[in-house]
Design a protein around this motif. Structure first.
Motif, PDB file in Angstrom:
ATOM      1  N   ARG A 104      38.732  33.179  32.372  1.00  0.00           N
ATOM      2  CA  ARG A 104      39.136  34.560  32.639  1.00  0.00           C
ATOM      3  C   ARG A 104      39.260  35.305  31.315  1.00  0.00           C
ATOM      4  N   PHE A 105      38.588  36.433  31.242  1.00  0.00           N
ATOM      5  CA  PHE A 105      38.655  37.272  30.054  1.00  0.00           C
ATOM      6  C   PHE A 105      38.824  38.712  30.492  1.00  0.00           C
ATOM      7  N   TYR A 137      35.606  42.686  31.970  1.00  0.00           N
ATOM      8  CA  TYR A 137      36.085  41.427  32.537  1.00  0.00           C
ATOM      9  C   TYR A 137      34.968  40.388  32.617  1.00  0.00           C
ATOM     10  N   GLU A 138      35.398  39.129  32.610  1.00  0.00           N
ATOM     11  CA  GLU A 138      34.517  37.996  32.894  1.00  0.00           C
ATOM     12  C   GLU A 138      35.305  37.002  33.734  1.00  0.00           C
ATOM     13  N   ARG A 139      34.686  36.495  34.773  1.00  0.00           N
ATOM     14  CA  ARG A 139      35.265  35.452  35.615  1.00  0.00           C
ATOM     15  C   ARG A 139      34.175  34.407  35.830  1.00  0.00           C
ATOM     16  N   THR A 140      34.356  33.206  35.282  1.00  0.00           N
ATOM     17  CA  THR A 140      33.345  32.152  35.387  1.00  0.00           C
ATOM     18  C   THR A 140      34.001  30.852  35.812  1.00  0.00           C
ATOM     19  N   ALA A 141      33.555  30.308  36.949  1.00  0.00           N
ATOM     20  CA  ALA A 141      34.090  29.032  37.423  1.00  0.00           C
ATOM     21  C   ALA A 141      33.481  27.890  36.618  1.00  0.00           C
ATOM     22  N   LYS A 142      34.318  26.917  36.200  1.00  0.00           N
ATOM     23  CA  LYS A 142      33.822  25.764  35.439  1.00  0.00           C
ATOM     24  C   LYS A 142      33.720  24.560  36.361  1.00  0.00           C
ATOM     25  N   HIS A 143      34.791  23.845  36.536  1.00  0.00           N
ATOM     26  CA  HIS A 143      34.799  22.724  37.473  1.00  0.00           C
ATOM     27  C   HIS A 143      36.215  22.553  37.983  1.00  0.00           C
ATOM     28  N   LEU A 192      42.195  45.180  42.334  1.00  0.00           N
ATOM     29  CA  LEU A 192      42.005  44.897  40.914  1.00  0.00           C
ATOM     30  C   LEU A 192      43.255  44.257  40.316  1.00  0.00           C
ATOM     31  N   LEU A 193      44.421  44.805  40.619  1.00  0.00           N
ATOM     32  CA  LEU A 193      45.670  44.264  40.065  1.00  0.00           C
ATOM     33  C   LEU A 193      45.906  42.820  40.517  1.00  0.00           C
ATOM     34  N   GLN A 194      45.550  42.532  41.753  1.00  0.00           N
ATOM     35  CA  GLN A 194      45.740  41.180  42.282  1.00  0.00           C
ATOM     36  C   GLN A 194      44.833  40.162  41.606  1.00  0.00           C
ATOM     37  N   GLU A 195      43.731  40.620  41.012  1.00  0.00           N
ATOM     38  CA  GLU A 195      42.797  39.734  40.333  1.00  0.00           C
ATOM     39  C   GLU A 195      43.220  39.428  38.891  1.00  0.00           C
ATOM     40  N   LEU A 196      44.253  40.085  38.413  1.00  0.00           N
ATOM     41  CA  LEU A 196      44.746  39.829  37.061  1.00  0.00           C
ATOM     42  C   LEU A 196      45.773  38.710  37.066  1.00  0.00           C
ATOM     43  N   GLU A 197      45.672  37.812  36.084  1.00  0.00           N
ATOM     44  CA  GLU A 197      46.729  36.833  35.922  1.00  0.00           C
ATOM     45  C   GLU A 197      47.970  37.537  35.399  1.00  0.00           C
ATOM     46  N   GLN A 198      49.140  36.913  35.610  1.00  0.00           N
ATOM     47  CA  GLN A 198      50.394  37.587  35.308  1.00  0.00           C
ATOM     48  C   GLN A 198      50.496  38.087  33.861  1.00  0.00           C
ATOM     49  N   PRO A 199      50.111  37.285  32.851  1.00  0.00           N
ATOM     50  CA  PRO A 199      50.204  37.795  31.473  1.00  0.00           C
ATOM     51  C   PRO A 199      49.319  39.021  31.237  1.00  0.00           C
ATOM     52  N   SER A 200      48.131  39.025  31.840  1.00  0.00           N
ATOM     53  CA  SER A 200      47.231  40.165  31.703  1.00  0.00           C
ATOM     54  C   SER A 200      47.810  41.395  32.394  1.00  0.00           C
ATOM     55  N   PHE A 201      48.362  41.191  33.586  1.00  0.00           N
ATOM     56  CA  PHE A 201      48.998  42.278  34.330  1.00  0.00           C
ATOM     57  C   PHE A 201      50.169  42.860  33.541  1.00  0.00           C
ATOM     58  N   ASP A 202      51.010  41.978  32.977  1.00  0.00           N
ATOM     59  CA  ASP A 202      52.182  42.435  32.228  1.00  0.00           C
ATOM     60  C   ASP A 202      51.769  43.239  30.995  1.00  0.00           C
ATOM     61  N   SER A 219      43.424  42.626  24.710  1.00  0.00           N
ATOM     62  CA  SER A 219      42.605  41.573  25.317  1.00  0.00           C
ATOM     63  C   SER A 219      43.479  40.426  25.813  1.00  0.00           C
ATOM     64  N   TYR A 220      42.959  39.732  26.830  1.00  0.00           N
ATOM     65  CA  TYR A 220      43.637  38.549  27.367  1.00  0.00           C
ATOM     66  C   TYR A 220      42.600  37.491  27.708  1.00  0.00           C
ATOM     67  N   THR A 221      42.878  36.240  27.351  1.00  0.00           N
ATOM     68  CA  THR A 221      42.055  35.105  27.761  1.00  0.00           C
ATOM     69  C   THR A 221      42.973  33.998  28.247  1.00  0.00           C
ATOM     70  N   ASN A 222      42.500  33.220  29.227  1.00  0.00           N
ATOM     71  CA  ASN A 222      43.340  32.123  29.691  1.00  0.00           C
ATOM     72  C   ASN A 222      43.036  30.850  28.910  1.00  0.00           C
ATOM     73  N   GLU A 223      43.706  29.749  29.256  1.00  0.00           N
ATOM     74  CA  GLU A 223      43.621  28.522  28.463  1.00  0.00           C
ATOM     75  C   GLU A 223      42.255  27.858  28.527  1.00  0.00           C
ATOM     76  N   PHE A 224      41.422  28.223  29.497  1.00  0.00           N
ATOM     77  CA  PHE A 224      40.098  27.585  29.618  1.00  0.00           C
ATOM     78  C   PHE A 224      39.017  28.375  28.880  1.00  0.00           C
ATOM     79  N   THR A 225      39.399  29.502  28.279  1.00  0.00           N
ATOM     80  CA  THR A 225      38.446  30.340  27.594  1.00  0.00           C
ATOM     81  C   THR A 225      38.406  29.994  26.111  1.00  0.00           C
ATOM     82  N   LYS A 226      37.230  29.819  25.585  1.00  0.00           N
ATOM     83  CA  LYS A 226      37.061  29.481  24.168  1.00  0.00           C
ATOM     84  C   LYS A 226      36.222  30.561  23.477  1.00  0.00           C
TER      85      LYS A 226
END
Length: 251
Positions: free
Chosen positions: A225-226, A213-219, A147-157, A242-249
């Motif tokens: 990542r949420f 969590y949500e993980r959805t591949a775009k292109h 589970l920890l490995q699936e988190l991006e660094q900002p979310s983990f921190d 909460s954490y979202t990455n730059e591709f999440t709107k």
């Protein structure tokens, strides 16, 4: 070992030799010294080197189980304590190894009976999920690390910072229901949604975390990542992060 040398081992791993009653690993918590008396050590048990001496007869064999349990604090005379070269010991794993060692050393006379009973004992331990502050089951640890490995660094921190405010750390993980891992193992998908349930337990706090969590591949290499962590302590203190990455709107 004299009391002066023993004092340098305070807080470190030692061995306790109970002779016929087995050999154990533990942390030397304190050295007790009194005038004109042998020094004694306060030791917190965390592992087993050898089982107690087993007594066999031609028709009967009853296992002599370890004298001390995981986490048990004992006071023993200094002559039983020696320095240990094993810095990382886990009680259940060391117990399994001690049982296997006993199986391997069974003599031909009673080998069938001894091996049968010891193997049953070993299988019982293998099927149990036993937790302690310093000995969480291997399956829980493995699932938690995934589970920890699936988190991006900002979310983990952010998760780690929130845990610190509640007085728990990763070593305090007690239970881990990782639904994300199960979904990923069940085939090729581009969309993963669900909730992971985590429980941490320290000496002063129990913390339950719901990880939405949500993980959805775009292109291309992009992936939405949420993560939302809902935290509740056993005293009713709550928080949400909460954490979202730059591709999440639209979050």
């Amino acid at each position: 070992m004299d009391r002066k040398e023993a004092q340098t081992l305070t807080g470190k791993q030692v061995m306790v030799d109970e002779q016929q009653d087995g050999i154990y690993y533990g942390e030397l918590l304190e050295v007790v010294t009194e005038p004109r008396k042998p020094w004694r050590g306060i030791v917190k048990i965390n592992g087993i080197d050898s089982l107690p001496k087993q007594h066999y007869t031609s028709e009967q064999f009853k296992i002599r189980k370890p004298l001390y349990d995981n986490g048990q604090v004992i006071e023993v005379i200094g002559s039983k304590i020696s320095k240990s070269e094993c810095a990382d010991v886990h009680y259940n794993e060391s117990l399994r190894q001690a049982i296997q060692k006993e199986i391997n050393e069974a003599t031909n006379e009673q080998s069938d009976l001894v091996i049968e009973i010891l193997t049953a004992y070993l299988n019982t331990l293998s099927s149990e999920t036993t937790h302690s502050f310093n000995g969480t089951s291997a399956n829980v640890v493995q699932s938690y690390q995934f589970l920890l490995q699936e988190l991006e660094q900002p979310s983990f921190d952010a998760l780690e910072k929130s845990m610190t405010t509640y007085g728990v750390c990763h070593e305090n993980i007690w239970q881990c229901h990782n639904s994300l891992e199960k979904q990923m193992q069940n085939g090729n998908r581009d969309d993963f949604r669900g909730v992971n349930f985590l429980m941490y337990k320290s000496e002063s706090t129990v913390l339950v975390v719901q990880h939405h969590y949500e993980r959805t591949a775009k292109h291309g290499a992009q992936e939405i990542r949420f993560d939302r962590f809902e935290m509740t302590t056993d005293t009713g203190v709550r928080s949400i992060m909460s954490y979202t990455n730059e591709f999440t709107k639209d979050r």
